[in-house]
Write a protein that holds these residues in place. Sequence first.
Motif, PDB file in Angstrom:
ATOM      1  N   TYR A  95       0.793  -1.250   0.241  1.00 46.28           N
ATOM      2  CA  TYR A  95       0.033   0.110   0.034  1.00 46.28           C
ATOM      3  C   TYR A  95       0.965   1.140  -0.021  1.00 46.28           C
ATOM      4  O   TYR A  95       0.872   1.969  -0.889  1.00 46.28           O
ATOM      5  CB  TYR A  95      -0.820   0.065   1.168  1.00 46.28           C
ATOM      6  N   GLN A  96       1.931   1.308   0.668  1.00 57.72           N
ATOM      7  CA  GLN A  96       2.817   2.310   0.990  1.00 57.72           C
ATOM      8  C   GLN A  96       3.780   2.565  -0.317  1.00 57.72           C
ATOM      9  O   GLN A  96       4.224   3.693  -0.440  1.00 57.72           O
ATOM     10  CB  GLN A  96       3.439   2.453   2.360  1.00 57.72           C
ATOM     11  N   ARG A  97       4.168   1.246  -0.921  1.00 58.21           N
ATOM     12  CA  ARG A  97       5.008   1.430  -1.812  1.00 58.21           C
ATOM     13  C   ARG A  97       4.684   2.252  -2.895  1.00 58.21           C
ATOM     14  O   ARG A  97       5.291   2.937  -3.853  1.00 58.21           O
ATOM     15  CB  ARG A  97       5.313   0.058  -2.324  1.00 58.21           C
ATOM     16  N   ASN A  98       3.562   2.254  -3.199  1.00 56.68           N
ATOM     17  CA  ASN A  98       2.870   3.063  -4.322  1.00 56.68           C
ATOM     18  C   ASN A  98       2.055   4.305  -3.590  1.00 56.68           C
ATOM     19  O   ASN A  98       1.136   4.923  -4.451  1.00 56.68           O
ATOM     20  CB  ASN A  98       1.717   2.364  -5.264  1.00 56.68           C
ATOM     21  N   GLY A  99       2.236   4.648  -2.547  1.00 55.64           N
ATOM     22  CA  GLY A  99       1.615   6.039  -2.006  1.00 55.64           C
ATOM     23  C   GLY A  99       0.293   5.845  -1.904  1.00 55.64           C
ATOM     24  O   GLY A  99      -0.504   6.893  -2.277  1.00 55.64           O
ATOM     25  N   GLY A 100      -0.404   4.874  -1.998  1.00 56.98           N
ATOM     26  CA  GLY A 100      -1.957   4.629  -1.669  1.00 56.98           C
ATOM     27  C   GLY A 100      -2.656   4.584  -2.929  1.00 56.98           C
ATOM     28  O   GLY A 100      -3.664   4.572  -3.078  1.00 56.98           O
ATOM     29  N   SER A 101      -1.674   4.562  -4.028  1.00 55.97           N
ATOM     30  CA  SER A 101      -2.272   4.813  -5.564  1.00 55.97           C
ATOM     31  C   SER A 101      -2.949   3.493  -6.061  1.00 55.97           C
ATOM     32  O   SER A 101      -3.609   3.409  -7.013  1.00 55.97           O
ATOM     33  CB  SER A 101      -1.069   5.328  -6.401  1.00 55.97           C
ATOM     34  N   ASN A 102      -3.193   2.492  -5.384  1.00 53.58           N
ATOM     35  CA  ASN A 102      -3.676   1.151  -5.543  1.00 53.58           C
ATOM     36  C   ASN A 102      -5.329   1.210  -5.125  1.00 53.58           C
ATOM     37  O   ASN A 102      -5.839   0.244  -5.238  1.00 53.58           O
ATOM     38  CB  ASN A 102      -2.906   0.063  -5.086  1.00 53.58           C
ATOM     39  N   CYS A 103      -5.469   2.397  -4.400  1.00 50.43           N
ATOM     40  CA  CYS A 103      -6.928   2.381  -4.134  1.00 50.43           C
ATOM     41  C   CYS A 103      -7.833   2.455  -5.240  1.00 50.43           C
ATOM     42  O   CYS A 103      -7.594   3.039  -6.424  1.00 50.43           O
ATOM     43  CB  CYS A 103      -7.131   3.838  -3.311  1.00 50.43           C
ATOM     44  N   GLY A 104      -9.023   1.536  -5.171  1.00 50.58           N
ATOM     45  CA  GLY A 104      -9.765   1.476  -6.299  1.00 50.58           C
ATOM     46  C   GLY A 104      -9.357   0.464  -7.409  1.00 50.58           C
ATOM     47  O   GLY A 104      -9.834  -0.077  -8.230  1.00 50.58           O
ATOM     48  N   GLN A 105      -8.070  -0.134  -7.268  1.00 49.23           N
ATOM     49  CA  GLN A 105      -7.620  -1.222  -8.238  1.00 49.23           C
ATOM     50  C   GLN A 105      -8.139  -2.661  -8.013  1.00 49.23           C
ATOM     51  O   GLN A 105      -8.223  -3.069  -6.892  1.00 49.23           O
ATOM     52  CB  GLN A 105      -6.072  -1.334  -8.036  1.00 49.23           C
ATOM     53  N   GLY A 106      -8.551  -3.235  -9.078  1.00 51.62           N
ATOM     54  CA  GLY A 106      -8.872  -4.450  -8.976  1.00 51.62           C
ATOM     55  C   GLY A 106      -7.855  -5.475  -8.953  1.00 51.62           C
ATOM     56  O   GLY A 106      -6.654  -5.279  -9.126  1.00 51.62           O
ATOM     57  N   ILE A 107      -8.184  -6.482  -8.150  1.00 51.80           N
ATOM     58  CA  ILE A 107      -7.293  -7.735  -7.830  1.00 51.80           C
ATOM     59  C   ILE A 107      -7.931  -9.039  -8.194  1.00 51.80           C
ATOM     60  O   ILE A 107      -9.149  -9.169  -7.836  1.00 51.80           O
ATOM     61  CB  ILE A 107      -6.799  -7.625  -6.512  1.00 51.80           C
TER      62      ILE A 107
END
Length: 131
Positions: free
Chosen positions: A62-74
């Motif tokens: 989560y922190q590696r991408n500065g929270g930019s994965n919010c809303g990302q599908g997995i």
Amino acid sequence: MFAKVFTALVAASAVLAAPVESQLEKRIQHDGQATYFEVGLGACGWWNVNEDYIVALNSAQYQRNGGSNCGQGITLTNSANGKKIVVTVADECPTCDDGSLDLSPSAFAALTDGNMDQGVFPISWHFNRKQ
């Protein structure tokens, strides 16, 4: 003149290569453990309910991408039984190890045939490509 053209081509290739690299990163398979939690207001800033197929991403990723994965599908797979679902990153899990995810109760139940007593199971997952 040649130096200007060469510089422009190098700059353009760097710009074009960046999205390709980030797309390749999204395909990396991660392995870890799944647990579940009661959802609410997540670190991504929106409210969810237990019926939503969401996950809290481990803090390392989560922190590696500065929270930019919010809303990302997995795409998430229960490694023990092969069941697979698609979930959305909506929160951060500070107690999860790198690769591990905390699932909403409905996502957890979908991967364990409703067996919430299991508590934890092995998973593999990857980010879906952003559209």
